[in-house]
Design an enzyme around this catalytic site. Structure first.
Site, PDB file in Angstrom:
ATOM      1  N   MET A 291      36.380  35.717  46.945  1.00 25.06           N
ATOM      2  CA  MET A 291      36.412  35.608  45.389  1.00 25.06           C
ATOM      3  C   MET A 291      37.108  36.511  44.774  1.00 25.06           C
ATOM      4  O   MET A 291      36.871  37.791  45.092  1.00 25.06           O
ATOM      5  CB  MET A 291      34.890  35.697  44.908  1.00 25.06           C
ATOM      6  CG  MET A 291      34.519  35.708  43.606  1.00 25.06           C
ATOM      7  SD  MET A 291      35.001  34.140  42.799  1.00 25.06           S
ATOM      8  CE  MET A 291      35.563  34.781  41.251  1.00 25.06           C
ATOM      9  N   GLU A 292      37.875  36.186  43.825  1.00 25.11           N
ATOM     10  CA  GLU A 292      38.897  36.782  43.269  1.00 25.11           C
ATOM     11  C   GLU A 292      38.541  38.045  42.098  1.00 25.11           C
ATOM     12  O   GLU A 292      39.266  38.153  41.175  1.00 25.11           O
ATOM     13  CB  GLU A 292      39.959  35.809  42.621  1.00 25.11           C
ATOM     14  CG  GLU A 292      39.555  35.284  41.428  1.00 25.11           C
ATOM     15  CD  GLU A 292      39.177  33.663  41.576  1.00 25.11           C
ATOM     16  OE1 GLU A 292      38.545  33.609  42.716  1.00 25.11           O
ATOM     17  OE2 GLU A 292      39.128  32.966  40.543  1.00 25.11           O
ATOM     18  N   GLU A 326      43.555  34.984  46.995  1.00 27.69           N
ATOM     19  CA  GLU A 326      42.762  35.934  45.943  1.00 27.69           C
ATOM     20  C   GLU A 326      43.661  36.823  45.212  1.00 27.69           C
ATOM     21  O   GLU A 326      43.349  37.052  43.888  1.00 27.69           O
ATOM     22  CB  GLU A 326      41.696  36.588  46.571  1.00 27.69           C
ATOM     23  CG  GLU A 326      40.467  35.674  47.447  1.00 27.69           C
ATOM     24  CD  GLU A 326      39.933  34.518  46.635  1.00 27.69           C
ATOM     25  OE1 GLU A 326      39.951  34.658  45.263  1.00 27.69           O
ATOM     26  OE2 GLU A 326      39.980  33.419  47.452  1.00 27.69           O
TER      27      GLU A 326
HETATM   28 ZN    ZN Z   1      40.746  30.317  44.371  1.00 27.77          ZN
END
Ligand code: ZN
Length: 874
Positions: A291-292, A326
């Site tokens: 998750m970025e 990410e």
């Molecule tokens: Zn993505």
């Protein structure tokens, strides 16, 4: 966000496996508008949180600076699982307390104040408590044998579980976050720690983080525990890779990738990384792949913590791509964010396309373009189903929004960008990306903003091409006739895998069709009206030069025969992958026979590219599983496999120090193919020896070959091997080895051991993030499928208890591996009586897959029988 992909197998190629690569999350949700009013906009949050990791609760003090557009007594924002203690609003120098009413269905809290709050600036102050849940979303608890961690996962709509907020991507604001935590613990958030002061109380300290830039709520992150990090620096940015203390030894690989990618992206985007620091953190319990979060990217451990001495090429490549995916989002998604979730495809499609560039530049030996070409074939198969969706679709509720994160938003959108870049040229496309980012930084944008920027920089009809692919579901097939006088007749229609579906004659596309030339390609725009296209003067007629076109091609017999003859000498590996995919699509739609496909595989049997080989032979497993109807047919197919491919394996010999990654992968694929199809006892013995050597010392054997050997060994394995693998899972500090061992526990053909593996998968020894994946793997393999399904049905209570996350839909998706009408009815009836949350779309796709398989077998099994008879006689 990156969906977890380490469980994809090159063997199956039926559209099912891809769903595991790109989880299709779905919910049976009530449909009602849930958007917040636009009259109140937040500008700044001050947030102080005190989590208690033992009792799994937290308290919060929050103040939100807002701008009020119209005088009002009501303020509505998002909150769920939050208990409010007090709410006040300060405006115009006076303060008043409000009452709170909750709308659980809309996940909203409505504050009502006795007096009108005038238009202008105001500050909302909230005291509340919340829970550290077990659902891998919001502010949640992650556990190891040693201790608990409190971590966050907010995309798409779960920031509201951690703090009351205007939880929509366009409500960008800055944040001052502080955390009150145990004296011995540390915390990580989006920005660096600005102050660390003792107290309140002797056993606590308070960490204050620097003010963030303007950003969306879903990108906020805070992580509490005893994380340890290694650090580096690139382009004046401090980069750390962090993990639980037992796993900090596995962080060096990720730091190298991150440093390379940061510099690469600074250059590519022409915009310096927007923050002072970037952390990448491995989390013990994590639903997605990664998750970025802005400046604080979180990962499932296996997507970050990789030891190149013991990890296969595929595992290294996947982790590298998760990291670069990410990091691409830090610009594309975090700095410039979609206005609303209907355009999430632009975020995810872009990152999926972009992730490949730095990895290909850093590791050209990993064959990234060919991997991309193979992925595109899977996406084209998914998109050729009648229930596929258009890339852009409406989404209002959290359930609808979560459904947008699927193979269309990731795979198809990425393929569309790849095609447009190929048509415009890399540098022209890059300039368009820069113009788009520069125009909207720290703000929001739409798809139109993106393609208008590309049109403005390129002066080409990018808007028409992109719109054609983004608002229409499905894909075209271009049927090419016999070339004459420098052009070729062409007709396009929507392509369906199933021959029983008649396409709507009105549905057509506008897109570039690129013919192969002696120096790369010659692209022509095909429109709905196009009936012939000019072709290059000489050579083969191949209509998907570079393999980057998002369409299927079909040729007249003479041109196709010419392509088969010259494929290996004239086409590039990516083009050969595209040709294989097109021919398999012809088989699926009953325009070619399974024998035609196998003849093409035979023509490519000495292909030097591991990716071409994997695409070619991957479908042999599908044919054995889904088309062959008798043991005799499978035996005859196995004999053909042995005749054609065993010599290549023995020619390669054992791994040697100078082997390229391509050679390492080719050898491993050959071993897997030959063990899967045939009774080569010498190879089974060899596989077991390699597997044992690897388990004795994982750095003593080529890890890529070892993974193939381990699968073969587990299939024929005994209790001693099972025990060994279980011990690796329970005791190793290497996440990749742990996961490898765990996955193998459901691949034993021995019924008693398989039952043990399934029991174990739903026991409390295995994390919920893994349970559904384990069952999906059991369902995927024909040798374990029936037993796994029986286990699911007879242990439903236990299985159900483990499907606490959205990963439950994965189990449903994989019931689509069956291939009989009886099994179809069984699956349908079972889930009607035992519904799984968030899986109605998955069930629809699963039933459609079974129907497609039944049809395929009915149409192609007689062809297989005939073709095998000819092979046996010759
Ligand atoms: Zn993505």
């Amino acid at each position: 966000m990156k969906i977890h992909s380490s469980t994809t197998s090159p063997r199956a190629n039926f559209g099912v496996v891809t769903a595991l690569a790109v989880l299709i999350l779905s919910f049976p949700g009530a449909i009602f508008a849930q958007r917040l009013p636009t009259t109140i906009t937040p500008t700044h949050y001050t947030l102080k949180l005190a989590p208690d990791l033992k009792t799994a609760i937290f308290s919060g003090e929050e103040s939100i600076d807002v701008n009020i557009g119209e005088p009002t007594r009501l303020i509505t924002l998002n909150a769920i699982e939050i208990a409010f203690q007090s709410v006040t609003v300060d405006s115009n120098g006076s303060q008043q307390s409000g009452t709170v009413s909750l709308d659980a269905a809309k996940q909203q809290a409505i504050f009502t104040f006795p007096d009108i709050v005038p238009a202008g600036n105001a500050t909302i102050k909230i005291h509340y408590t919340g829970i550290l849940n077990n659902e891998l979303r919001g502010f949640y608890l992650s556990k190891t044998a040693r201790r608990n961690y409190a971590v966050t996962q907010f995309e798409a709509t779960d920031a509201r579980r951690a703090f009351p907020c205007f939880d929509e991507p366009a409500f960008k604001a800055s944040y001052d976050i502080s955390l009150v935590i145990d004296a011995a613990d540390t915390a990580i958030s989006n920005t660096p720690i600005a102050a660390d002061t003792p107290g309140p109380g002797a056993d606590k300290h308070t960490l204050v983080f620097g003010t963030t830039p303007k950003m969306s709520t879903y990108l906020v992150a805070f992580l509490v525990g005893d994380f340890q990090c290694i650090s580096g620096r690139e382009d004046d940015v401090d980069i750390r890779v962090c993990a639980t203390p037992d796993k900090v030894n596995e962080t060096a690989f990720a730091l190298d990738i991150a440093k390379f990618a940061l510099h690469y992206y600074d250059d590519y985007f022409g915009i310096h990384f927007p923050l002072k620091k970037l952390d990448l953190i491995g989390i013990p319990d994590f639903e997605a792949g990664a998750m970025e979060n802005f400046g604080a990217i979180t990962f499932r451990e296996t997507d970050l913590l990789v030891d190149p001495r013991t990890a296969s090429i595929a595992v290294q490549r996947n982790a590298a791509l998760a990291i670069t995916h990410e990091m691409a989002h830090q610009w594309f998604g975090d700095l410039v964010t979609m206005q609303w979730w209907d355009n999430i495809w632009l975020n995810e499609g872009f990152a999926t396309w972009m992730e490949n560039k730095p990895v290909a530049a850093m590791h050209p030996e990993w064959n990234i373009p060919e991997v991309v070409a193979g992925d595109e074939q899977n996406t084209l198969d998914i998109d050729a189903r009648p229930t596929t969706r258009a890339i852009r679709a409406n989404a209002d509720t959290p359930e609808e929004i979560d459904q947008m994160f699927d193979g269309i938003a990731y795979g198809k959108a990425s393929d569309v960008l790849l095609m447009v870049e190929n048509y415009l040229g890399q540098e022209t496309f890059r300039k368009g990306v820069h113009a788009y980012l520069a125009a909207h930084e720290y703000g929001n944008a739409t798809a139109e903003d993106f393609w208008n920027a590309q049109r403005a920089t390129s002066h080409k009809p990018v808007d028409k091409i992109m719109e054609s692919l983004i608002v229409q579901p499905g894909e075209p097939v271009f049927n090419f006739g016999k070339p004459a006088d420098g052009s070729v007749p062409v007709a396009q229609e929507r392509f369906f895998l199933s021959p029983g579906i008649a396409p709507d004659p009105a549905q057509k596309w506008t897109l570039p069709v690129c013919f192969k030339t002696t120096d790369i390609q010659d692209c022509k725009i095909a429109t709905p009206e196009t009936s012939s296209l000019k072709i290059p003067a000489a050579g083969l007629l191949f209509a998907n030069a570079t393999g980057k076109g998002y369409y299927r091609s079909a040729y007249a017999p003479a041109q196709y025969a010419d392509l088969v003859t010259h494929a290996e000498s004239t086409l590039t590996p990516s083009e050969r992958i595209s040709l294989l995919g097109d021919e398999w699509a012809q088989v699926r739609s009953n325009k070619a026979t399974v024998g035609d496909y196998l003849n093409l595989v035979a023509a490519l049997k000495s292909d030097p590219s591991a990716e071409v080989f994997s695409n070619a032979v991957g479908r042999i497993g599908t044919i054995a599983d889904k088309v062959a109807a008798t043991k005799q047919e499978r035996d005859e197919l196995a004999a053909w496999v042995q005749r054609n491919f065993a010599p290549a394996y023995y020619r390669l010999g054992p791994p040697a120090p100078g082997d390229s990654p391509n050679t390492l992968e080719l050898r491993a694929q050959l071993l897997e193919l030959l063990v899967d199809h045939g009774n080569k006892t010498d190879l089974s013995v060899q596989a077991r020896q390699i597997a044992n050597r690897y388990l004795d010392d994982p750095s003593a054997v080529d890890p890529t070959l070892a993974r193939a050997a381990l699968e073969a060994a587990a299939e024929n394995g005994d209790a001693a091997l099972f025990d060994r693998l279980q011990k690796v899972y329970e005791t190793s500090a290497n996440p990749d080895l742990q996961e490898t061992a765990l996955r193998l526990l459901v691949q034993f053909d021995n019924p008693a051991l398989l039952e043990r593996g399934l029991e174990y998968s739903v026991s409390n020894k295995v994390r919920n993030q893994d349970a559904a994946i384990q069952l999906a793997i059991g369902l995927e393999d024909p040798d374990t499928r029936d037993a796994t399904w029986n286990f699911v049905k007879t242990h439903w209570g236990q299985v159900r208890a483990d499907l606490t996350t959205d990963l439950g839909s994965l189990l449903v998706t994989y019931t689509g591996s069956f291939c009989t009408g009886k099994a179809r009815d069984d699956v349908k009836n079972f889930f009607a009586a035992h519904p799984v949350t968030a899986s109605d779309v998955a069930l629809k796709h699963a039933l459609e897959n079974i129907d497609g398989c039944v049809e395929l077998r009915h149409l192609q099994e007689p062809n297989l029988k005939k073709w095998l008879a000819v092979q046996g006689a010759s």
